[in-house]
Write a protein that holds these residues in place. Sequence first.
Motif, mmCIF file in Angstrom:
data_model
loop_
_atom_site.group_PDB
_atom_site.id
_atom_site.type_symbol
_atom_site.label_atom_id
_atom_site.label_comp_id
_atom_site.label_asym_id
_atom_site.label_seq_id
_atom_site.Cartn_x
_atom_site.Cartn_y
_atom_site.Cartn_z
ATOM 1 N N ARG A 201 6.827 55.237 -32.946
ATOM 2 C CA ARG A 201 7.245 56.618 -33.090
ATOM 3 C C ARG A 201 6.192 57.458 -33.825
ATOM 4 N NH1 ARG A 201 12.731 58.053 -33.483
ATOM 5 N NH2 ARG A 201 13.249 56.080 -34.469
ATOM 6 N N SER A 227 7.195 50.608 -28.944
ATOM 7 C CA SER A 227 8.545 50.409 -29.476
ATOM 8 C C SER A 227 9.521 51.211 -28.616
ATOM 9 C CB SER A 227 8.627 50.893 -30.920
ATOM 10 O OG SER A 227 8.525 52.312 -30.939
ATOM 11 N N ARG A 228 10.785 50.932 -28.805
ATOM 12 C CA ARG A 228 11.790 51.705 -28.072
ATOM 13 C C ARG A 228 11.682 53.182 -28.432
ATOM 14 N NH1 ARG A 228 18.373 52.133 -28.760
ATOM 15 N NH2 ARG A 228 18.503 53.877 -27.329
ATOM 16 N N GLN A 241 8.154 48.751 -23.101
ATOM 17 C CA GLN A 241 8.972 48.445 -24.284
ATOM 18 C C GLN A 241 8.972 46.955 -24.612
ATOM 19 O OE1 GLN A 241 12.929 50.256 -24.700
ATOM 20 N NE2 GLN A 241 13.645 48.287 -25.450
ATOM 21 N N VAL A 242 8.599 46.660 -25.848
ATOM 22 C CA VAL A 242 8.608 45.286 -26.340
ATOM 23 C C VAL A 242 9.843 45.127 -27.217
ATOM 24 C CG1 VAL A 242 7.413 43.683 -27.894
ATOM 25 C CG2 VAL A 242 6.100 45.073 -26.276
ATOM 26 N N THR A 245 15.528 43.988 -25.955
ATOM 27 C CA THR A 245 16.049 44.466 -24.682
ATOM 28 C C THR A 245 14.926 44.975 -23.789
ATOM 29 O OG1 THR A 245 16.489 46.589 -25.715
ATOM 30 C CG2 THR A 245 18.271 45.017 -25.690
ATOM 31 N N SER A 260 7.872 50.386 -37.282
ATOM 32 C CA SER A 260 8.477 49.973 -38.554
ATOM 33 C C SER A 260 8.809 48.485 -38.590
ATOM 34 C CB SER A 260 9.743 50.794 -38.820
ATOM 35 O OG SER A 260 10.691 50.585 -37.796
ATOM 36 N N GLN A 264 15.158 44.501 -33.542
ATOM 37 C CA GLN A 264 15.097 44.512 -32.073
ATOM 38 C C GLN A 264 13.647 44.487 -31.579
ATOM 39 O OE1 GLN A 264 16.884 46.831 -33.829
ATOM 40 N NE2 GLN A 264 18.995 46.295 -33.371
ATOM 41 N N HIS A 265 12.743 45.079 -32.342
ATOM 42 C CA HIS A 265 11.327 45.030 -31.942
ATOM 43 C C HIS A 265 10.742 43.647 -32.241
ATOM 44 C CE1 HIS A 265 7.527 46.764 -30.669
ATOM 45 N NE2 HIS A 265 6.964 46.066 -31.641
ATOM 46 N N ASN A 279 0.449 50.600 -40.842
ATOM 47 C CA ASN A 279 1.593 51.461 -41.135
ATOM 48 C C ASN A 279 1.368 52.075 -42.508
ATOM 49 O OD1 ASN A 279 4.300 52.385 -41.919
ATOM 50 N ND2 ASN A 279 5.004 51.220 -40.133
ATOM 51 N N TYR A 298 -2.518 55.745 -39.618
ATOM 52 C CA TYR A 298 -3.245 55.267 -38.431
ATOM 53 C C TYR A 298 -4.384 56.222 -38.064
ATOM 54 C CZ TYR A 298 -1.205 58.746 -35.325
ATOM 55 O OH TYR A 298 -0.876 59.927 -34.736
HETATM 56 C C1 LIG Z 1 20.807 48.111 -28.432
HETATM 57 C C2 LIG Z 1 19.465 48.374 -29.017
HETATM 58 C C3 LIG Z 1 18.370 47.787 -28.421
HETATM 59 C C4 LIG Z 1 17.096 48.032 -28.914
HETATM 60 N N1 LIG Z 1 16.045 47.422 -28.313
HETATM 61 C C5 LIG Z 1 14.803 47.639 -28.790
HETATM 62 C C6 LIG Z 1 13.664 47.008 -28.207
HETATM 63 O O1 LIG Z 1 13.773 46.242 -27.241
HETATM 64 N N2 LIG Z 1 12.440 47.292 -28.727
HETATM 65 C C7 LIG Z 1 12.260 48.135 -29.798
HETATM 66 O O2 LIG Z 1 11.110 48.360 -30.221
HETATM 67 N N3 LIG Z 1 13.316 48.733 -30.364
HETATM 68 C C8 LIG Z 1 14.576 48.513 -29.882
HETATM 69 N N4 LIG Z 1 15.633 49.163 -30.475
HETATM 70 C C9 LIG Z 1 15.367 50.227 -31.470
HETATM 71 C C10 LIG Z 1 15.078 49.728 -32.857
HETATM 72 O O3 LIG Z 1 16.291 49.519 -33.551
HETATM 73 C C11 LIG Z 1 14.234 50.787 -33.626
HETATM 74 O O4 LIG Z 1 14.934 52.014 -33.636
HETATM 75 C C12 LIG Z 1 12.854 51.026 -33.009
HETATM 76 O O5 LIG Z 1 12.195 49.789 -32.799
HETATM 77 C C13 LIG Z 1 12.029 51.911 -33.924
HETATM 78 O O6 LIG Z 1 10.791 52.235 -33.347
HETATM 79 P P1 LIG Z 1 9.533 52.594 -34.276
HETATM 80 O O7 LIG Z 1 9.247 51.445 -35.162
HETATM 81 O O8 LIG Z 1 8.456 53.072 -33.384
HETATM 82 O O9 LIG Z 1 10.049 53.869 -35.071
HETATM 83 P P2 LIG Z 1 10.409 54.038 -36.613
HETATM 84 O O10 LIG Z 1 11.395 53.035 -37.034
HETATM 85 O O11 LIG Z 1 10.725 55.470 -36.782
HETATM 86 O O12 LIG Z 1 9.062 53.686 -37.348
HETATM 87 C C14 LIG Z 1 7.924 54.481 -37.345
HETATM 88 C C15 LIG Z 1 6.960 53.875 -38.373
HETATM 89 O O13 LIG Z 1 5.744 54.577 -38.333
HETATM 90 C C16 LIG Z 1 5.248 54.708 -39.664
HETATM 91 N N5 LIG Z 1 4.361 55.874 -39.677
HETATM 92 C C17 LIG Z 1 4.698 57.188 -39.554
HETATM 93 N N6 LIG Z 1 3.599 57.957 -39.557
HETATM 94 C C18 LIG Z 1 2.538 57.124 -39.684
HETATM 95 C C19 LIG Z 1 1.132 57.325 -39.730
HETATM 96 N N7 LIG Z 1 0.606 58.547 -39.635
HETATM 97 N N8 LIG Z 1 0.336 56.247 -39.853
HETATM 98 C C20 LIG Z 1 0.855 54.981 -39.947
HETATM 99 N N9 LIG Z 1 2.186 54.743 -39.892
HETATM 100 C C21 LIG Z 1 3.014 55.803 -39.766
HETATM 101 C C22 LIG Z 1 6.468 54.863 -40.513
HETATM 102 O O14 LIG Z 1 6.181 54.442 -41.845
HETATM 103 C C23 LIG Z 1 7.477 53.944 -39.804
HETATM 104 O O15 LIG Z 1 7.462 52.646 -40.362
HETATM 105 C C24 LIG Z 1 16.924 48.905 -30.012
HETATM 106 C C25 LIG Z 1 18.023 49.480 -30.615
HETATM 107 C C26 LIG Z 1 19.288 49.217 -30.136
HETATM 108 C C27 LIG Z 1 20.458 49.856 -30.793
#
Ligand SMILES: Cc1cc2nc3c(=O)[nH]c(=O)nc-3n(C[C@H](O)[C@H](O)[C@H](O)COP(=O)(O)OP(=O)(O)OC[C@H]3O[C@@H](n4cnc5c(N)ncnc54)[C@H](O)[C@@H]3O)c2cc1C
Lengths: 310, 248
Positions: A201, A227-228, A241-242, A245, A260, A264-265, A279, A298
């Motif tokens: 994200r 990520s999702r 998507q890794v 699911t 993060s 799930q990831h 991160n 990053y």
């Molecule tokens: C039924 C279900 C199934 C799911 N299946 C999956 C799946 O298969 N795969 C999956 O990935 N997720 C899945 N999820 C979602 C999962 O729960 C998380 O919401 C998702 O993985 C979060 O993605 P993220 O880490 O990119 O985002 P976030 O959790 O928002 O993390 C973003 C990270 O980026 C960091 N960051 C921000 N800005 C910067 C910067 N400038 N430099 C460095 N770091 C920074 C932050 O510190 C934070 O740690 C599922 C959820 C559900 C409910």
Amino acid sequence: MAVLVYADHDEAVLKDATNKAVSAASMISSEVHVLVAGANIGAIAAAAAKISGVSKVLTAQSAGLGKQIAEDIEATILPLAANYEAILFLASAAGKNAAPRIAAKLDCALISDIIEVVSTKSFVRPIYAGNALETLESMDAKNVITVRSTAFKAADNSGSASIEAITAVDSGHAATFVSESMVKSDRPELQGAKRVVSGGRALGSAEEFDAVIVPLADKLGAAIGASRAAVDAGYAPNDFQVGQTGKVVAPELYVAIGISGAIQHLAGMKDSKVIVAINKDPDAPIFAIADYGLVQDYKTAVPELMAALG
Amino acid sequence: MKILVPVKRVVDYNVKVRVKSDQSGVDLANVKMSMNPFCEIAVEEAVRLFEKGVATEVVVVSIGVAQAAETIRTALAMGADRGILLSTDLDPEPLTVAKLLKAVIDEEKPNIVIMGKQAIDGDNNATGQMLAALLDWPQATFASDLDIANNKAKVTREVDGGLQTLEVNLPAIVTADLRLNEPRFASLPNIMKAKRKPIDIKEASSYGVEIKSHLKVVKVVEPPKREGGSKVESAQELVSKLKEAGVL
Ligand SMILES: Cc1cc2nc3c(=O)[nH]c(=O)nc-3n(C[C@H](O)[C@H](O)[C@H](O)COP(=O)(O)OP(=O)(O)OC[C@H]3O[C@@H](n4cnc5c(N)ncnc54)[C@H](O)[C@@H]3O)c2cc1C
Ligand SMILES: Nc1ncnc2c1ncn2[C@@H]1O[C@H](COP(=O)(O)O)[C@@H](O)[C@H]1O
């Protein structure tokens, strides 16, 4: 009795995952057959015939099979089922779609996503996003199984099986193919890749994802994951998507950028050999499983990494 | 048009489960339970079809312990019309769930069944496809878009390598993927309204389906622990460490 493996291919190449499913099948029986189904399968069948441990390749040719229509796969495989003690699919979208249908028709359980063959009737599979591993013993005479390819070594390609055409059965068009849009890429395929660079994200936009993740992946010769959150926001295609699911990967090197580390990831990448996390939050859960964590934005870390890689 | 939505009560997706010390399973005592997230997406899709005037009734069904009625209640608060609970203390496998759902479908005669692609407890990803097979209905799994017209469903599916669009004749089974929609939160008035919506509670055993186990759980263990947590100070240090580790 023999075991049947449903080949994983895209009509252009036979995927290495098929060799991995053959390894799993060889632990169940000494006689392994591979079914290659599709519209355009000559070269695929020839490749499958080379997989060590395979004694026979069956080919079934039809347009519906080319589009992985589950009803057609079911109709084609059911007449063969009596010859096999187990039918194995990959735990790919195509395999997950078709295998349970066949299991239900045979009145047996589906044993999904196995990571280990304990005995001909006993298997290990992850549950609860990989937070637990269950060992199952099947009481069915026949087993329908999907195989997590990352958990098995690929059988090599020094075999020479016979090739035999079988009838592709048309299920009658209750489901018809309309169109598809496939992501074209020269990059290594996510699931079989030796290196994977994934973005989360934090990237904030599709443009930024392309500007940051793509050049790094190019430099490393890596496949791209996400990520999702990144996929939902449209930074990367669904297919990237890794996770629990999405796709499960286990490359030699996994680089997570701005992810993060939600359970799930982690479920989709924690069996990678070496994990790198970049991160800016030192408390991000991804660091708990990373071999090398870099606490940095990053925006500075990735350009420096590009430079250090030379 | 009537839509049936099977929903499962599972461990909440935020909970990291622990394995029981006797290896008999995971410890679910005092753990938060919720509707399976993929089932929420299925309910949302059905309710939207109702709101668009495509569907005339949305029926939810759950198979499980008495508390699964709460899961049904959540679906009713999102906008479903009524619920059916097939109560059982056993934890039926996907094939048995599919057989029980078939029995419900024989009675209810829905035009389409929308369900989750996967329950996040067992991660089986099997029930919808099994149900389609038992009914001899077409299936469209892993849906990210659904369009119903002229007694057909046009479904875009998340497949290996991209997206595929299929057309299936109704009745059919559609299983929801993550990107089909974003489920709503039930509003307080709708939660109140849902309390008066009917839930029909029946014994699962009354459907004439044998709740049989095809699989015996030998043991449930924790996965091998990963030793992580090391940090590097800079990208340069990272590259030299990766070279040392032999992955560059
Ligand atoms: C039924 C279900 C199934 C799911 N299946 C999956 C799946 O298969 N795969 C999956 O990935 N997720 C899945 N999820 C979602 C999962 O729960 C998380 O919401 C998702 O993985 C979060 O993605 P993220 O880490 O990119 O985002 P976030 O959790 O928002 O993390 C973003 C990270 O980026 C960091 N960051 C921000 N800005 C910067 C910067 N400038 N430099 C460095 N770091 C920074 C932050 O510190 C934070 O740690 C599922 C959820 C559900 C409910
Ligand atoms: N006990 C149950 N009661 C109602 N629906 C269920 C039950 N188990 C599974 N399902 C449905 O089947 C889907 C896939 O579950 P599974 O095959 O177990 O991964 C779920 O998202 C539900 O829609």
